[in-house]
Structure formats: structure tokens, C-alpha cells
Design an enzyme around this catalytic site. Structure first.
Site, PDB file in Angstrom:
ATOM      1  N   SER A 122     -12.380  12.973 -17.356  1.00 27.86           N
ATOM      2  CA  SER A 122     -11.912  12.963 -18.743  1.00 27.86           C
ATOM      3  C   SER A 122     -12.456  11.730 -19.433  1.00 27.86           C
ATOM      4  CB  SER A 122     -10.386  12.945 -18.797  1.00 27.86           C
ATOM      5  OG  SER A 122      -9.923  12.690 -20.117  1.00 27.86           O
TER       6      SER A 122
ATOM      7  N   TYR B 199      -2.198   9.761 -16.555  1.00 20.11           N
ATOM      8  CA  TYR B 199      -3.344  10.677 -16.656  1.00 20.11           C
ATOM      9  C   TYR B 199      -4.662   9.902 -16.582  1.00 20.11           C
ATOM     10  CZ  TYR B 199      -6.363  14.393 -18.452  1.00 20.11           C
ATOM     11  OH  TYR B 199      -7.366  15.323 -18.607  1.00 20.11           O
TER      12      TYR B 199
END
Length: 246
Positions: free
Chosen positions: A141, A155
Site C-alpha cells: 500500500s 494498517y
């Protein structure tokens, strides 16, 4: 296209969104594809049907990436049913958002299990089968390198970890001609982060290109790494993020 003719790919979390686009693109480039899913059985079978309609072999396996035994079993079943394994795409993921001080141990364990342990286990199991020229590609990501807002510590940490994992694996497996890389999407229009969803305008404002990406944009980069164009690319993270990291 036949850039991947004769190859077999395993895509975790391949029933929808970015994973489904990757599975379809690798098949369009000539690979036979196995995909895993946790709950979306109907969507997984739809991807399988699309691939088969295009003339390639495909199989969907129910496997929760939080379960290391399920991950290993998916690798072994791929080899047993298709006779080989050339490309592993670690795509399965979950989103974690919330105040750092409120994150539970259970949330931590699940996010890290899916984003970090599963790619580690898949790579370890696959490394016993991958030939020279094999590929391991993990979907990270843009938040793994740049955290643009609060409440994404868990995350972001998990996505940063796969960069270190892939750099280490690139060293460990390079002598065998196996490449290992990370593809880091930015805001991409999926059901997990829809382009018309809450907070989408704020994300869009941080993109020099001004628009969300498509799952197919990420799939194109994965296909490049999986094919001949990726022969000399290893141990790196490639951003497909509309300029978020610029």
C-alpha cells in the site's frame, strides 16, 4: 497475449477488486490461475468462469489467509492440480482504521496475520516449487511508506513490513533466479475504498493526477513484473498511486 503461456499463478484474495483484476490479467497474458477467497464464493466462481471462457484453466480455493495452514494448503493444491507453480501474488488484505490507543490485540493479530504472516508462509511454501524465473509479488500500500493522516498506524505498519520481507526474500531467493517485489497501490476504486465513498474527495485531493486508480492499473504492473519485463527487477517496491507518494 501469451507472455505467460505455460505458467501457473496463485493469487490470494482473488475473488474481487484488485485481486480479481490481477487474476483476469494474468490469465489474459496466458497463465493458468488459482485464486483463493475467504467468503466471496460466488464472486470467486465468476472470476474462474471468466478465465475459463478465455481459454485458460482456473480454480478457486476457499482459504482464509489468516490461517497459515490454509495458505500452505492452497500452494500445495495448486501444484498438485496444475503440476507447477511459477507466480505467487499475495493480495489478500483487510483494512484497519481507528485510534491507535483503541486497537485491540485481536485486531493486531488478524491484520498482521493476513498482511505479513500469510505472505511469509506462502513464500516459504512456494519456494519449494518455484523454478528459475519464478515470481513472488506482494500487494502492499502507498500507506506503507507515507502515512498522510491519523488512525492508520496498524494498517501502515503491516504494509511497511512486507517491504522488509520482500527485500530479504530477494536476497534469499535471488541465486535461484526468483524475483520478489512489492506493488503499492494508492486510492483505487474498489468496494473496500470506492471512489464515491466517504472520504474519497479528501483522498482525491492528495493525488497529483486528481483521480482514483482502477484495479486494472495495479494488475498491469503486476503483469509486467510477472512477465519477461520483470526479469531484472527484484527487492523493490513500485508505487501505483497516482502520485500520492510524490
Amino acid at each position: 497475449m501469451t507472455l505467460l503461456a505455460g505458467k501457473v499463478a496463485l493469487v490470494t484474495g482473488g475473488s474481487r477488486g484488485i485481486g480479481a483484476a490481477i487474476a483476469r490479467r494474468l490469465a489474459a497474458d496466458g497463465a493458468d490461475v488459482v485464486l483463493t477467497y475467504a467468503r466471496a464464493a460466488e464472486q470467486a466462481q465468476a472470476v474462474v468462469a471468466d478465465i475459463q471462457t478465455g481459454g485458460r484453466r482456473a480454480l478457486a480455493i476457499a482459504a482464509d489467509s489468516a490461517d497459515p495452514q490454509a495458505v500452505t494448503a492452497a500452494v500445495e493444491r495448486t501444484v498438485a492440480e496444475f503440476g507447477r507453480l511459477d507466480i505467487v501474488v499475495n493480495n489478500a488484505g483487510v483494512f484497519a482504521y481507528g485510534p491507535f490507543e483503541d486497537e485491540s490485540a485481536e485486531s493486531y493479530e488478524r491484520v498482521m496475520a493476513i498482511h505479513v504472516r500469510a505472505p511469509f508462509v506462502a513464500a516459504q511454501a512456494a519456494s519449494r516449487h518455484l523454478p528459475r524465473g519464478g515470481r513472488i509479488i506482494t500487494i502492499g500500500s502507498c500507506l506503507g511508506e507515507r502515512v498522510g493522516a491519523p488512525n492508520m498506524t496498524l494498517y501502515s505498519m503491516s504494509k511497511a513490513a512486507v517491504i522488509g520481507l520482500s527485500k530479504g526474500l530477494a536476497q534469499d531467493l535471488g541465486a535461484r533466479g526468483i524475483t520478489v517485489n512489492v506493488v503499492q497501490p494508492g486510492p483505487v476504486d474498489t468496494d473496500m475504498n470506492p471512489a464515491d465513498g466517504e472520504g474519497a474527495d479528501a483522498q482525491r485531493a492528495g493525488l497529483p493526477l486528481g483521480e482514483y486508480g482502477r484495479p486494472e492499473d495495479v494488475a498491469a504492473t503486476v503483469a509486467h513484473l510477472a512477465g519477461p519485463g520483470g526479469n531484472f527487477i527484484t527487492g523493490t517496491a513500485i508505487s501505483v498511486d497516482g502520485g500520492f507518494s510524490a
